[in-house]
Design a protein around this motif. Structure first.
Motif, PDB file in Angstrom:
ATOM      1  N   TRP A  52       0.864  -1.269  -0.022  1.00 38.48           N
ATOM      2  CA  TRP A  52       0.068   0.107  -0.039  1.00 38.48           C
ATOM      3  C   TRP A  52       0.769   1.380  -0.016  1.00 38.48           C
ATOM      4  O   TRP A  52       0.756   2.349  -0.755  1.00 38.48           O
ATOM      5  CB  TRP A  52      -0.987   0.099   1.236  1.00 38.48           C
ATOM      6  CG  TRP A  52      -1.918   1.167   1.092  1.00 38.48           C
ATOM      7  CD1 TRP A  52      -1.773   2.508   1.501  1.00 38.48           C
ATOM      8  CD2 TRP A  52      -3.510   0.978   1.203  1.00 38.48           C
ATOM      9  NE1 TRP A  52      -3.095   3.115   1.341  1.00 38.48           N
ATOM     10  CE2 TRP A  52      -3.994   2.258   0.990  1.00 38.48           C
ATOM     11  CE3 TRP A  52      -4.287  -0.368   1.116  1.00 38.48           C
ATOM     12  CZ2 TRP A  52      -5.364   2.296   1.090  1.00 38.48           C
ATOM     13  CZ3 TRP A  52      -5.675   0.043   1.018  1.00 38.48           C
ATOM     14  CH2 TRP A  52      -6.056   1.082   1.110  1.00 38.48           C
ATOM     15  N   ASP A  82      -5.048  -1.823   8.339  1.00 36.50           N
ATOM     16  CA  ASP A  82      -6.110  -2.657   8.559  1.00 36.50           C
ATOM     17  C   ASP A  82      -7.550  -2.336   8.868  1.00 36.50           C
ATOM     18  O   ASP A  82      -8.344  -3.220   9.556  1.00 36.50           O
ATOM     19  CB  ASP A  82      -5.434  -4.008   9.516  1.00 36.50           C
ATOM     20  CG  ASP A  82      -5.277  -3.210  11.020  1.00 36.50           C
ATOM     21  OD1 ASP A  82      -5.503  -2.064  11.068  1.00 36.50           O
ATOM     22  OD2 ASP A  82      -5.289  -4.067  11.974  1.00 36.50           O
ATOM     23  N   VAL A  84     -11.392  -1.139   8.644  1.00 36.81           N
ATOM     24  CA  VAL A  84     -12.361  -1.377   7.714  1.00 36.81           C
ATOM     25  C   VAL A  84     -12.434  -0.422   6.480  1.00 36.81           C
ATOM     26  O   VAL A  84     -12.663  -0.858   5.563  1.00 36.81           O
ATOM     27  CB  VAL A  84     -13.802  -1.448   8.631  1.00 36.81           C
ATOM     28  CG1 VAL A  84     -14.828  -1.706   7.680  1.00 36.81           C
ATOM     29  CG2 VAL A  84     -13.848  -2.412   9.828  1.00 36.81           C
ATOM     30  N   GLU A  86     -10.114   1.362   5.178  1.00 36.61           N
ATOM     31  CA  GLU A  86      -8.884   1.102   4.211  1.00 36.61           C
ATOM     32  C   GLU A  86      -9.072  -0.170   3.415  1.00 36.61           C
ATOM     33  O   GLU A  86      -8.625  -0.249   2.118  1.00 36.61           O
ATOM     34  CB  GLU A  86      -7.598   1.159   5.052  1.00 36.61           C
ATOM     35  CG  GLU A  86      -7.272   2.460   5.386  1.00 36.61           C
ATOM     36  CD  GLU A  86      -6.102   2.565   6.496  1.00 36.61           C
ATOM     37  OE1 GLU A  86      -6.176   1.558   7.392  1.00 36.61           O
ATOM     38  OE2 GLU A  86      -5.789   3.501   6.843  1.00 36.61           O
ATOM     39  N   THR A  87      -9.669  -1.288   4.316  1.00 33.16           N
ATOM     40  CA  THR A  87     -10.050  -2.374   3.431  1.00 33.16           C
ATOM     41  C   THR A  87     -10.819  -2.127   2.451  1.00 33.16           C
ATOM     42  O   THR A  87     -10.874  -2.568   1.265  1.00 33.16           O
ATOM     43  CB  THR A  87     -10.524  -3.439   4.524  1.00 33.16           C
ATOM     44  OG1 THR A  87      -9.595  -3.772   5.597  1.00 33.16           O
ATOM     45  CG2 THR A  87     -10.656  -5.062   3.752  1.00 33.16           C
ATOM     46  N   ASP A  97      -7.814  -9.189  -2.949  1.00 31.05           N
ATOM     47  CA  ASP A  97      -7.409  -9.744  -1.532  1.00 31.05           C
ATOM     48  C   ASP A  97      -6.646  -8.805  -0.797  1.00 31.05           C
ATOM     49  O   ASP A  97      -5.930  -7.779  -1.332  1.00 31.05           O
ATOM     50  CB  ASP A  97      -6.584 -10.965  -1.477  1.00 31.05           C
ATOM     51  CG  ASP A  97      -6.931 -12.017  -0.355  1.00 31.05           C
ATOM     52  OD1 ASP A  97      -7.636 -11.507   0.721  1.00 31.05           O
ATOM     53  OD2 ASP A  97      -6.629 -13.290  -0.507  1.00 31.05           O
ATOM     54  N   TYR A  98      -6.755  -8.864   0.529  1.00 32.15           N
ATOM     55  CA  TYR A  98      -5.995  -8.041   1.436  1.00 32.15           C
ATOM     56  C   TYR A  98      -5.288  -8.865   2.702  1.00 32.15           C
ATOM     57  O   TYR A  98      -5.902  -9.630   3.394  1.00 32.15           O
ATOM     58  CB  TYR A  98      -7.242  -7.163   1.958  1.00 32.15           C
ATOM     59  CG  TYR A  98      -6.777  -5.810   2.923  1.00 32.15           C
ATOM     60  CD1 TYR A  98      -6.266  -5.728   4.060  1.00 32.15           C
ATOM     61  CD2 TYR A  98      -6.858  -4.731   1.941  1.00 32.15           C
ATOM     62  CE1 TYR A  98      -5.784  -4.664   4.758  1.00 32.15           C
ATOM     63  CE2 TYR A  98      -6.538  -3.367   2.622  1.00 32.15           C
ATOM     64  CZ  TYR A  98      -6.133  -3.396   3.813  1.00 32.15           C
ATOM     65  OH  TYR A  98      -5.680  -2.224   4.668  1.00 32.15           O
ATOM     66  N   LYS A 100      -2.824  -8.534   5.782  1.00 32.91           N
ATOM     67  CA  LYS A 100      -1.994  -7.557   6.921  1.00 32.91           C
ATOM     68  C   LYS A 100      -0.596  -7.997   7.325  1.00 32.91           C
ATOM     69  O   LYS A 100      -0.497  -9.237   7.546  1.00 32.91           O
ATOM     70  CB  LYS A 100      -2.789  -7.639   8.001  1.00 32.91           C
ATOM     71  CG  LYS A 100      -2.361  -6.718   9.218  1.00 32.91           C
ATOM     72  CD  LYS A 100      -3.387  -6.706  10.223  1.00 32.91           C
ATOM     73  CE  LYS A 100      -3.019  -5.607  11.530  1.00 32.91           C
ATOM     74  NZ  LYS A 100      -1.689  -5.836  11.856  1.00 32.91           N
TER      75      LYS A 100
END
Length: 220
Positions: A52, A82, A84, A86-87, A97-98, A100
């Motif tokens: 990111w 992490d 909500v 930004e996700t 997908d994401y 951390k």
């Protein structure tokens, strides 16, 4: 399978490169956002691991730029962010997908395998800058969607599947038209002219060449 890692921390991208190459993947690395976009369109990877926070341009903007031209290649964010909000922002930008930071390599590897399985299920065939999605019945040329009839789509699919091999007119009539008896193969030329026109392909120097008196051959 080819993976592009866009990450500016040498400790992370070297760790990922070593681990993923041991798993049999081909790895390309870009250490900033601008190079990441350039390498994506040059290397045409099958999946992107994207940080990111990047020099040049942020990962979220890299994701948006890729998605402006490519709707299919899986993009996985690797980030310490992490929340909500930004996700959701990452997913809306087009990420698949994401993950951390810090993350388990085993978890990352499993996520990569899942996305590759999903991609294979879509069965995307390529010929140079042309991509054909068997599942969605879509064709893209230079990242622009081209509309095809069912027969044109089947003809292009047959040629791509037999890339590098001369496809005779009789084979095309048999496999694409499903006609096993004697038939005027001149109809193929009509469909081929339409296909080339839609894809803006040169008759002699494009991805699909005519073998005079025999048939056609597709090559990247």
């Amino acid at each position: 399978m080819d993976i592009l890692i866009i990450e500016d921390e040498p400790g992370i991208y070297n760790f990922l490169k070593e681990g993923l190459e041991e798993e049999g993947y081909n790895i390309t690395i870009a250490s900033d956002g601008i190079k990441g976009v350039e390498k994506f369109f040059h290397a045409k990877p099958h999946l992107v691991l994207l940080d990111w926070m990047l020099p040049g341009i942020q990962g979220i903007d890299v994701c948006k730029e890729i998605r402006r031209h490519d709707k299919e290649t899986p993009i996985l964010f690797l980030t310490a962010k992490d929340t909500v909000k930004e996700t959701i922002e990452g997913l809306r930008a087009g990420a698949n997908d994401y993950i951390k930071k810090p993350f388990s390599f085993e978890e990352l590897l499993e996520r990569i395998k899942i996305h590759f399985r999903n991609k294979q299920e879509d069965e995307i065939l390529t010929l140079g800058e042309i991509s054909l999605n068997k599942s969605s019945h879509q064709v893209f040329s230079k990242h622009k969607e081209i509309s095809f009839t069912q027969r044109e789509f089947a003809l292009l699919e047959f040629l791509i599947r037999n890339k590098g091999k001369i496809c005779t007119r009789d084979e095309i009539i048999d496999k694409v038209w499903n006609i096993s008896f004697q038939y005027d193969t001149g109809v193929i030329d009509v469909f081929m002219n339409s296909l080339r026109k839609k894809l803006n392909l040169d008759k002699e120097n494009g991805y699909i060449k005519t073998i005079r008196g025999v048939g056609y051959i597709a090559n990247d």
